[in-house]
Design an enzyme around this catalytic site. Structure first.
Site, PDB file in Angstrom:
ATOM      1  N   SER A 145       3.679  -2.913   9.865  1.00  0.00           N
ATOM      2  CA  SER A 145       4.583  -3.816   9.199  1.00  0.00           C
ATOM      3  C   SER A 145       4.713  -3.567   7.690  1.00  0.00           C
ATOM      4  O   SER A 145       5.656  -4.086   7.088  1.00  0.00           O
ATOM      5  CB  SER A 145       4.134  -5.257   9.435  1.00  0.00           C
ATOM      6  OG  SER A 145       2.827  -5.479   8.964  1.00  0.00           O
ATOM      7  N   LYS A 170       3.717  -5.601  -0.502  1.00  0.00           N
ATOM      8  CA  LYS A 170       4.393  -6.042   0.713  1.00  0.00           C
ATOM      9  C   LYS A 170       4.819  -7.506   0.567  1.00  0.00           C
ATOM     10  O   LYS A 170       4.042  -8.321   0.062  1.00  0.00           O
ATOM     11  CB  LYS A 170       3.365  -5.890   1.842  1.00  0.00           C
ATOM     12  CG  LYS A 170       3.806  -6.226   3.221  1.00  0.00           C
ATOM     13  CD  LYS A 170       2.584  -6.065   4.147  1.00  0.00           C
ATOM     14  CE  LYS A 170       2.937  -6.178   5.598  1.00  0.00           C
ATOM     15  NZ  LYS A 170       1.762  -6.025   6.478  1.00  0.00           N
ATOM     16  N   SER A 220      -0.853  -1.686  10.522  1.00  0.00           N
ATOM     17  CA  SER A 220       0.239  -1.969   9.575  1.00  0.00           C
ATOM     18  C   SER A 220       0.120  -1.289   8.216  1.00  0.00           C
ATOM     19  O   SER A 220       1.100  -1.237   7.479  1.00  0.00           O
ATOM     20  CB  SER A 220       0.395  -3.469   9.380  1.00  0.00           C
ATOM     21  OG  SER A 220       0.976  -4.034  10.531  1.00  0.00           O
TER      22      SER A 220
END
Ligand SMILES: *[C@@H]1O[C@H](CO)[C@@H](O)[C@H](O)[C@H]1NC(C)=O
Ligand SMILES: CC(=O)N[C@H]1CO[C@H](CO)[C@@H](O)[C@@H]1O
Length: 527
Positions: free
Chosen positions: A204, A129, A228
């Site tokens: 996310s 990420k 997330s």
């Protein structure tokens, strides 16, 4: 506890109005989407092995790391124009590192076992990420004003994966400042769900979810403070594990969590094959892996299983979709049939305050007495604060550098009061109830989300639905999101497996079993 008639009515009105607003929004919004595009099926068989299987094949010289890395690069180049999941690659460096890995295998004199011990993931590619530091890659977390900021070193979990021999391919998209369940920002645009590109991949860690499910990656790293890791894993039909807090280091991420939030934020693995979860967790935990019982054998027949079908009816949160309730019932039946256990149905009334509990604790000051940094300050990124009402006005005119969820969050922050005693008491009661139920041998089944992956921008109209995942950040319990097949519309379904503190091995073992029973991840190109 059932909803009162008034609450039921108000919650129905709220959902109806929000549904109407979303329809209106879709009609009025400029047509950004050009319809759904289908992903091509995976053709290279190298993309259909787990990370640990690939590592073994590389060690045994059955395949070269260079071939594996090239296969993943080819797949990313094929799917990324459709899903916009990887936002910065390092393909040529990765190929050089793969060649280096192949040389290490060739020169190894201590045999395969020595190599496995020293470099358990030698030659296996992975993705990260973007909010994690990866040397040479952007360090922006989707904030337009941080364009061009580059990471000078690696976040500890990334460094540990590299030290285990794994090779980073690049970084993937996330929501602006990692605080929303869509992966959209004005720096990298919007990431799409590979099963239907008109739907969200979640957030996310949505770039991770999307690239993994597409077959463009096999193992990855994300972070989770309200869902997330688990939400993108759920929406994209893959596995994601939120570990017990305090085990995997959270340093090297932007924005940094406050002292209090450190207890809720967890870094953990996302992957397509359940067997990769445990070895990944062991690696990224470093020496802290000893706090968990990752080496103990788990006999699922000796565990106690519980199923909680929904939160008991929070008026703020959507009711759980019938298809997902049905999927959870099938998991219960399957566990009972396969293991000879009795899965106990439970109602836990405090769960209906999940959102309020999450909100109250997330904004609270830590032991250092400091409240978390204001979100409006994080948005400005230069020590000042954005003025949310002004940003909203600019957004309406299409002039804001920020996304609507970020502006909305800053607006919410303005009106936030201090948490009520009632909510704090519900939190205490829920904590002791869950600890008592789970003990050291319990696994609880709970929906990951009340509905399957919605269309882009829809979560703006159901902003509290993440409470299903967020509550376990506050409880500090380990949770594995496990895929359990596709729904009628061809989008993934799944559920959360929750265990007591430091009992991560129980949910990981259950996920392995459910993968065999429900076939786990499926190639979105063939469904
Ligand atoms: C990423 O940016 C943050 C904030 O600007 C900074 O504190 C951090 O050191 C940067 N990380 C790396 C590895 O360069
Ligand atoms: C759709 C979109 O905006 N894609 C962008 C993703 O990020 C890369 C790297 O910054 C851009 O080149 C793409 O245009």
């Amino acid at each position: 506890m059932a909803l009162t008639r008034l609450e039921w009515f108000l919650s129905w009105v709220l959902r109806t109005v929000m549904g109407f607003l979303f329809t209106l929004f879709q009609l009025l919004a400029p047509r950004r989407s050009d319809g759904s595009s289908r992903l091509p099926p995976i053709t290279n068989p190298l993309l259909m092995f787990s990370g640990v299987q690939l590592a073994q094949k590389i060690r045994r010289k059955e395949v070269m790391s260079v071939e594996v890395v090239q296969a993943y690069i080819d797949r990313i180049q094929e799917v990324n124009p459709l899903i916009n999941a990887m936002v910065k690659d390092r393909f040529s460096a990765a190929l050089q590192e793969a060649a280096e890995a192949d040389r290490l295998v060739k020169e190894e004199t201590g045999g395969e076992e020595a190599l496995q011990h020293r470099l358990p993931l030698l030659g296996v590619p992975f993705t990260v990420k973007e909010s994690f530091n990866l040397q040479g890659m952007p360090n922006s977390t989707g904030l337009l004003s941080r364009r061009g900021v580059v990471s000078e070193c690696d976040a500890p979990p990334v460094a540990l994966l590299k030290r285990a021999g794994a090779i980073p391919l690049g970084v993937t998209n996330c929501s602006e400042l990692c605080m929303w369940l869509e992966s959209h920002n004005h720096l990298y645009g919007i990431t799409k769900n590979p099963y239907n590109t008109e739907h969200i991949p979640g957030g996310s860690s949505g770039g991770e979810g999307s690239i993994l499910a597409s077959g463009g990656s096999v193992i990855g790293v994300g972070s989770d403070i309200g869902g997330s890791i688990r939400l993108p894993a759920f929406f994209n039909g893959i596995f994601g594990h939120k570990p017990t807090p305090g085990v995997v280091c959270n340093e090297g991420q932007y924005p940094p969590a406050s002292e209090q939030q450190q207890h809720f934020l967890c870094t953990g693995p996302l992957c397509r094959y359940a067997e990769d979860l445990l070895p990944l967790l062991r690696i990224i935990a470093g020496p802290n892996a000893e706090k968990l019982s990752l080496s103990s054998e788990v006999d699922l027949r000796n565990l106690r299983f519980f199923s909680v079908p929904h939160d008991g009816g929070s008026p703020l949160v959507s009711p759980v979709a019938e298809q997902l309730l049905q999927a959870q019932r099938e998991v219960v039946e399957r566990l009972e049939a396969d293991l000879g256990v009795k899965v106990e149905q439970l109602r836990i009334p405090q769960l209906r305050y999940s959102f309020q509990i999450w909100g109250a604790l997330m904004g609270a000051p830590g032991r250092d007495g400091k409240p978390p940094k204001a979100f409006a300050e994080l948005m400005a990124g230069d020590g000042k604060k954005v003025w949310p009402v002004w940003e909203l006005a600019k957004w309406i005119l299409g002039l804001s550098a920020h996304t609507m969820p970020a502006i909305g969050l800053a607006l919410m922050e303005m009106v936030q009061g201090s948490p009520s005693q009632f909510v704090l008491q519900q939190k205490e009661e829920l904590q002791s109830r869950l600890e008592e139920v789970l003990g050291t041998d319990g696994v609880l089944l709970y929906p990951t989300h009340p509905h399957i992956a919605p269309k882009h921008h829809h979560p703006l109209f159901t902003p509290f639905n993440f409470a299903y995942t967020g509550i376990f950040n506050i409880m500090g319990l380990p949770v594995t999101q496990c895929p359990v097949g596709l729904c009628r519309e061809g989008l993934p379904m799944g559920l959360q497996l929750v265990a007591g503190k430091r009992q991560d091995h129980l949910t990981l073992a259950t996920a392995l079993h459910l993968e065999r029973a429900f076939r786990g991840w499926r190639d979105p190109g063939t469904v």
